[in-house]
Scaffold this motif. Structure first.
Motif, mmCIF file in Angstrom:
data_model
loop_
_atom_site.group_PDB
_atom_site.id
_atom_site.type_symbol
_atom_site.label_atom_id
_atom_site.label_comp_id
_atom_site.label_asym_id
_atom_site.label_seq_id
_atom_site.Cartn_x
_atom_site.Cartn_y
_atom_site.Cartn_z
ATOM 1 N N ASP A 197 38.913 16.429 -9.312
ATOM 2 C CA ASP A 197 40.096 16.220 -8.472
ATOM 3 C C ASP A 197 39.706 15.992 -7.012
ATOM 4 O O ASP A 197 40.292 15.142 -6.329
ATOM 5 C CB ASP A 197 41.050 17.407 -8.580
ATOM 6 C CG ASP A 197 41.665 17.527 -9.961
ATOM 7 O OD1 ASP A 197 41.643 16.521 -10.715
ATOM 8 O OD2 ASP A 197 42.159 18.617 -10.289
ATOM 9 N N PHE A 198 38.725 16.750 -6.523
ATOM 10 C CA PHE A 198 38.263 16.574 -5.148
ATOM 11 C C PHE A 198 37.680 15.177 -4.950
ATOM 12 O O PHE A 198 37.952 14.513 -3.947
ATOM 13 C CB PHE A 198 37.216 17.635 -4.787
ATOM 14 C CG PHE A 198 36.571 17.388 -3.458
ATOM 15 C CD1 PHE A 198 37.254 17.645 -2.274
ATOM 16 C CD2 PHE A 198 35.277 16.878 -3.376
ATOM 17 C CE1 PHE A 198 36.673 17.409 -1.044
ATOM 18 C CE2 PHE A 198 34.685 16.633 -2.158
ATOM 19 C CZ PHE A 198 35.385 16.909 -0.984
ATOM 20 N N LEU A 199 36.874 14.711 -5.911
ATOM 21 C CA LEU A 199 36.296 13.377 -5.798
ATOM 22 C C LEU A 199 37.373 12.292 -5.843
ATOM 23 O O LEU A 199 37.281 11.289 -5.134
ATOM 24 C CB LEU A 199 35.261 13.151 -6.896
ATOM 25 C CG LEU A 199 33.939 13.894 -6.720
ATOM 26 C CD1 LEU A 199 33.043 13.687 -7.924
ATOM 27 C CD2 LEU A 199 33.241 13.443 -5.456
ATOM 28 N N LEU A 200 38.394 12.492 -6.684
ATOM 29 C CA LEU A 200 39.490 11.526 -6.734
ATOM 30 C C LEU A 200 40.228 11.451 -5.401
ATOM 31 O O LEU A 200 40.533 10.360 -4.906
ATOM 32 C CB LEU A 200 40.471 11.891 -7.844
ATOM 33 C CG LEU A 200 40.067 11.522 -9.263
ATOM 34 C CD1 LEU A 200 41.109 12.008 -10.250
ATOM 35 C CD2 LEU A 200 39.867 10.039 -9.399
ATOM 36 N N VAL A 201 40.510 12.611 -4.804
ATOM 37 C CA VAL A 201 41.203 12.625 -3.519
ATOM 38 C C VAL A 201 40.312 12.028 -2.431
ATOM 39 O O VAL A 201 40.775 11.247 -1.589
ATOM 40 C CB VAL A 201 41.652 14.065 -3.166
ATOM 41 C CG1 VAL A 201 42.133 14.157 -1.727
ATOM 42 C CG2 VAL A 201 42.723 14.531 -4.117
ATOM 43 N N PHE A 202 39.030 12.363 -2.447
ATOM 44 C CA PHE A 202 38.091 11.842 -1.447
ATOM 45 C C PHE A 202 37.964 10.328 -1.546
ATOM 46 O O PHE A 202 38.041 9.615 -0.541
ATOM 47 C CB PHE A 202 36.734 12.528 -1.627
ATOM 48 C CG PHE A 202 35.715 12.130 -0.619
ATOM 49 C CD1 PHE A 202 35.822 12.555 0.698
ATOM 50 C CD2 PHE A 202 34.645 11.330 -0.977
ATOM 51 C CE1 PHE A 202 34.883 12.182 1.641
ATOM 52 C CE2 PHE A 202 33.701 10.953 -0.047
ATOM 53 C CZ PHE A 202 33.821 11.381 1.270
ATOM 54 N N LEU A 203 37.783 9.822 -2.771
ATOM 55 C CA LEU A 203 37.670 8.377 -2.955
ATOM 56 C C LEU A 203 38.987 7.675 -2.663
ATOM 57 O O LEU A 203 39.007 6.568 -2.110
ATOM 58 C CB LEU A 203 37.203 8.051 -4.373
ATOM 59 C CG LEU A 203 35.743 8.348 -4.675
ATOM 60 C CD1 LEU A 203 35.447 8.078 -6.131
ATOM 61 C CD2 LEU A 203 34.846 7.518 -3.788
ATOM 62 N N GLY A 204 40.095 8.296 -3.024
ATOM 63 C CA GLY A 204 41.394 7.698 -2.731
ATOM 64 C C GLY A 204 41.662 7.597 -1.246
ATOM 65 O O GLY A 204 42.172 6.581 -0.757
ATOM 66 N N SER A 205 41.303 8.646 -0.501
ATOM 67 C CA SER A 205 41.493 8.580 0.952
ATOM 68 C C SER A 205 40.550 7.553 1.574
ATOM 69 O O SER A 205 40.929 6.841 2.511
ATOM 70 C CB SER A 205 41.295 9.956 1.577
ATOM 71 O OG SER A 205 39.984 10.421 1.337
ATOM 72 N N GLY A 206 39.329 7.454 1.068
ATOM 73 C CA GLY A 206 38.418 6.413 1.542
ATOM 74 C C GLY A 206 38.933 5.024 1.230
ATOM 75 O O GLY A 206 38.812 4.102 2.044
ATOM 76 N N LEU A 207 39.547 4.876 0.066
ATOM 77 C CA LEU A 207 40.118 3.590 -0.321
ATOM 78 C C LEU A 207 41.291 3.213 0.576
ATOM 79 O O LEU A 207 41.397 2.065 1.034
ATOM 80 C CB LEU A 207 40.562 3.667 -1.783
ATOM 81 C CG LEU A 207 40.972 2.383 -2.450
ATOM 82 C CD1 LEU A 207 39.735 1.581 -2.783
ATOM 83 C CD2 LEU A 207 41.734 2.686 -3.706
ATOM 84 N N ILE A 208 42.151 4.176 0.876
ATOM 85 C CA ILE A 208 43.307 3.907 1.739
ATOM 86 C C ILE A 208 42.856 3.601 3.163
ATOM 87 O O ILE A 208 43.321 2.643 3.793
ATOM 88 C CB ILE A 208 44.297 5.083 1.702
ATOM 89 C CG1 ILE A 208 44.968 5.149 0.333
ATOM 90 C CG2 ILE A 208 45.343 4.964 2.796
ATOM 91 C CD1 ILE A 208 45.794 6.384 0.105
#
Length: 176
Positions: free
Chosen positions: A9-20
């Motif tokens: 979940d942390f990696l998903l949030v981290f990658l999602g914020s990097g993507l945004i």
């Protein structure tokens, strides 16, 4: 990847914020070189999403094709363009920018309400049976090749036409 729940979940949030953040940088940077590098970062984050979902072949294809070829081609085309034309009469917000931001914001809100209101557990993910796919294929790349040549033939060809038009456009810009 088989990661524990909180780490995943942390990696998903981290990658999602990097993507945004990378997507916003692509749109908001006035310098096209910085936008092209931000696009490479966004495509790299997408490949990391594929790795998190255990799609290693698609992640490698994403890195090789989009980050390695298309993004380098975009940077090559941008570097051949005259950079002085981007900075003439640069206004922060024009009427077109306001209209575009209103349309994009309304589409974003519409998509978010649609996504949040959809019951994703009620959707049946069915596939049609195919005699070729029912065989016991060991290699995943064979299954990907069969899917690309049968079920996803039209989208595959449309993507190749879009890439061809992109290459022709980049060559035409570089020639000038």
């Amino acid at each position: 990847m088989d990661l524990p729940g909180p780490i995943h979940d942390f990696l998903l949030v981290f990658l999602g914020s990097g993507l945004i953040l990378g997507s916003l940088a692509v749109v908001l940077f006035p310098n096209p070189i910085y936008s092209a590098f931000s696009l490479g970062f966004v495509l790299f984050c997408i490949s990391l999403f594929y790795i998190l979902s255990n799609s290693y072949f698609v992640a490698a294809a994403q890195l090789l094709i989009y980050v390695g070829a298309i993004n380098v081609l975009i940077i090559f085309a941008v570097m051949f363009m005259n950079g002085s034309e981007y900075y003439k009469d640069f206004h922060l917000w024009t009427v077109g920018d306001r209209v575009t931001s209103m349309v994009c914001t309304s589409l974003f809100i519409l998509l978010m309400t649609t996504i949040l209101d959809t019951s994703w557990y009620g959707i049946l993910w069915t596939t049609k049976s195919n005699q070729i796919l029912e065989q016991d294929l060991v290699i995943n790349s064979q299954q990907i090749g069969i899917h690309l040549s049968t079920d996803f033939f039209l989208p595959f060809e449309l993507i190749s036409i879009i890439l061809l038009v992109t290459l022709i456009g980049a060559i035409a810009i570089a020639r000038q």
